[in-house]
Design an enzyme around this catalytic site. Structure first.
Site, mmCIF file in Angstrom:
data_model
loop_
_atom_site.group_PDB
_atom_site.id
_atom_site.type_symbol
_atom_site.label_atom_id
_atom_site.label_comp_id
_atom_site.label_asym_id
_atom_site.label_seq_id
_atom_site.Cartn_x
_atom_site.Cartn_y
_atom_site.Cartn_z
ATOM 1 N N SER A 42 0.859 -1.184 0.000
ATOM 2 C CA SER A 42 0.000 0.000 0.000
ATOM 3 C C SER A 42 0.892 1.229 0.000
ATOM 4 O O SER A 42 2.096 1.153 0.259
ATOM 5 C CB SER A 42 -0.920 0.008 1.218
ATOM 6 O OG SER A 42 -0.176 0.218 2.414
ATOM 7 N N LEU A 106 2.769 -1.094 5.164
ATOM 8 C CA LEU A 106 2.190 0.204 5.524
ATOM 9 C C LEU A 106 3.327 1.221 5.578
ATOM 10 O O LEU A 106 4.362 0.969 6.193
ATOM 11 C CB LEU A 106 1.492 0.130 6.883
ATOM 12 C CG LEU A 106 0.909 1.453 7.407
ATOM 13 C CD1 LEU A 106 -0.215 1.960 6.505
ATOM 14 C CD2 LEU A 106 0.393 1.284 8.841
ATOM 15 N N ILE A 137 6.956 -2.363 7.331
ATOM 16 C CA ILE A 137 6.908 -0.913 7.374
ATOM 17 C C ILE A 137 7.673 -0.365 6.179
ATOM 18 O O ILE A 137 8.840 -0.701 5.960
ATOM 19 C CB ILE A 137 7.505 -0.374 8.686
ATOM 20 C CG1 ILE A 137 6.799 -1.006 9.901
ATOM 21 C CG2 ILE A 137 7.382 1.145 8.715
ATOM 22 C CD1 ILE A 137 5.303 -0.765 9.967
ATOM 23 N N LYS A 138 6.994 0.469 5.404
ATOM 24 C CA LYS A 138 7.594 1.037 4.196
ATOM 25 C C LYS A 138 8.366 2.297 4.544
ATOM 26 O O LYS A 138 7.833 3.215 5.177
ATOM 27 C CB LYS A 138 6.488 1.383 3.200
ATOM 28 C CG LYS A 138 6.559 0.639 1.890
ATOM 29 C CD LYS A 138 5.446 1.099 0.977
ATOM 30 C CE LYS A 138 5.536 0.384 -0.360
ATOM 31 N NZ LYS A 138 4.471 0.821 -1.278
ATOM 32 N N VAL A 139 9.623 2.349 4.115
ATOM 33 C CA VAL A 139 10.523 3.479 4.392
ATOM 34 C C VAL A 139 11.200 3.875 3.084
ATOM 35 O O VAL A 139 11.739 3.013 2.384
ATOM 36 C CB VAL A 139 11.591 3.072 5.431
ATOM 37 C CG1 VAL A 139 12.624 4.171 5.606
ATOM 38 C CG2 VAL A 139 10.942 2.713 6.766
#
Length: 351
Positions: A42, A106, A137-139
């Site tokens: 996402s 996310l 976790i998207k970084v």
């Protein structure tokens, strides 16, 4: 989804680049998993579209707007609930594959891209709030994001490192990941369930470059970069540096092909799927591109094909005076700004 199963058999996972409440509650996501889809990604643009177009959010939005929360807090309640629900649907696959599939991403707020400390704080807070082993976790892969990656890996967080556009950026990701693994091992903590993917964006590269290239090279830069990046990934995973971590059960960073919807209508609508199929890789695909691939996609192990030609194409491009690393930095900054704009837009109705 026979074609998806065929891709899986060649060692590549297909993830869905889409998420909404209707997708989960209708049972559509579960059905797609049964037919071979292996994960979900996402981003702010995806949530913006979901909140605007999915009626299942209306009641929750109305209730949240009655509470003394900031727009971002309202957004997080909606997005976290969706990601948790998607994680729950994907959990059996995650368990069956020893944590290598069934992952759901996310993103941290995109305006934190150049702030390492704030990225770490927000990523850890989202990770703890989600409280799902198969969350990611998207970084963004800025220098600040890469520094955050090391700390997050050391803390045992699954990370989707996003907005990579060059082989140099990917190499930095390998080093940042390895540093985090070493820190964790130094604390005698397990590393076997930490998953990190490096999301390498494809169509945006060609979209930016084609107007500067002769016809013979148009539509070829992104695939050439992908093929050479994969060859370098193979080299890295065979290196002494990585093997020292592998014997401790550390999983390698996997390349994830992103931005796989074709932007140029003159090109095949499955260009960025058919040509980057290979073992230990992932392709995250928006729904309309996935449907096109299921209808007429050709499946073969293509990522290592024509590697010499790919290298030659990159040399020709650079001989034209095009600095691919400078382009990568520009595209990364533009990508961050696009996500900031989408994030601002999705917060507006939550005021």
């Amino acid at each position: 989804m026979a074609v998806i199963s065929a891709v899986n058999q060649l060692g590549q996972q297909i993830w869905l680049d889409n998420l909404s409440r209707s997708l989960i509650q209708s049972g559509e996501l579960a059905r797609m998993l049964e037919e071979g889809i292996s994960g979900v990604t996402s981003n702010p643009a995806i949530f913006q579209k979901a909140f605007a177009g999915d009626s299942l959010y209306a009641e929750d939005v109305a209730q949240l707007k009655q509470q003394p929360l900031s727009p971002k807090q309202r957004y997080e309640q909606l997005a976290v609930a969706d990601v948790q629900a998607a994680c729950d649907v994907c959990l059996p696959l995650y368990q069956q594959t020893n944590g290598t599939a069934g992952l759901v991403s996310l993103e941290v707020a995109p305006d934190l891209a150049d702030d390492t400390a704030a990225t770490i704080t927000e990523a850890l807070r989202l990770w703890q709030t989600l409280n799902r082993p198969n969350a990611m976790i998207k970084v963004p892969a800025t220098d600040s994001g890469l520094a955050a990656l090391t700390t997050l890996v050391a803390q045992g967080v699954n990370v989707n490192l996003t907005l990579l556009f060059s082989k140099k950026q990917v190499q930095k990701a390998y080093q940042a990941h390895a540093a985090g693994i070493r820190q964790r091992l130094a604390q005698n903590l397990p590393v076997d369930r930490i998953q990190v993917v490096a999301s390498f964006f494809l169509s945006r590269i060609d979209n930016a470059l084609d107007k500067l290239l002769p016809a013979a090279l148009q539509g070829k830069t992104a695939l050439a970069l992908a093929k050479t990046a994969y060859a370098e990934w193979q080299e890295f995973t065979q290196s002494r540096e990585f093997k020292n971590l592998s014997v401790q059960q550390a999983a390698p960073v996997r390349l994830l092909w992103a931005s796989t919807a074709t932007k140029n209508p003159q090109y095949s609508d499955v260009l960025y799927i058919e040509n980057v199929i290979g073992s230990h890789t992932i392709n995250t695909v928006p729904t309309h591109t996935l449907n096109a691939f299921m209808q007429h996609g050709q499946v073969a192990a293509t990522i290592s094909e024509n590697l010499a030609q790919a290298k030659s194409n990159l040399i020709e491009i650079e001989q034209l005076g095009i600095n691919l690393e400078s382009l990568a930095e520009r595209l990364q900054q533009e990508g961050i700004q696009q996500f900031i704009d989408a994030f601002d837009a999705l917060l507006q109705p939550l005021n």
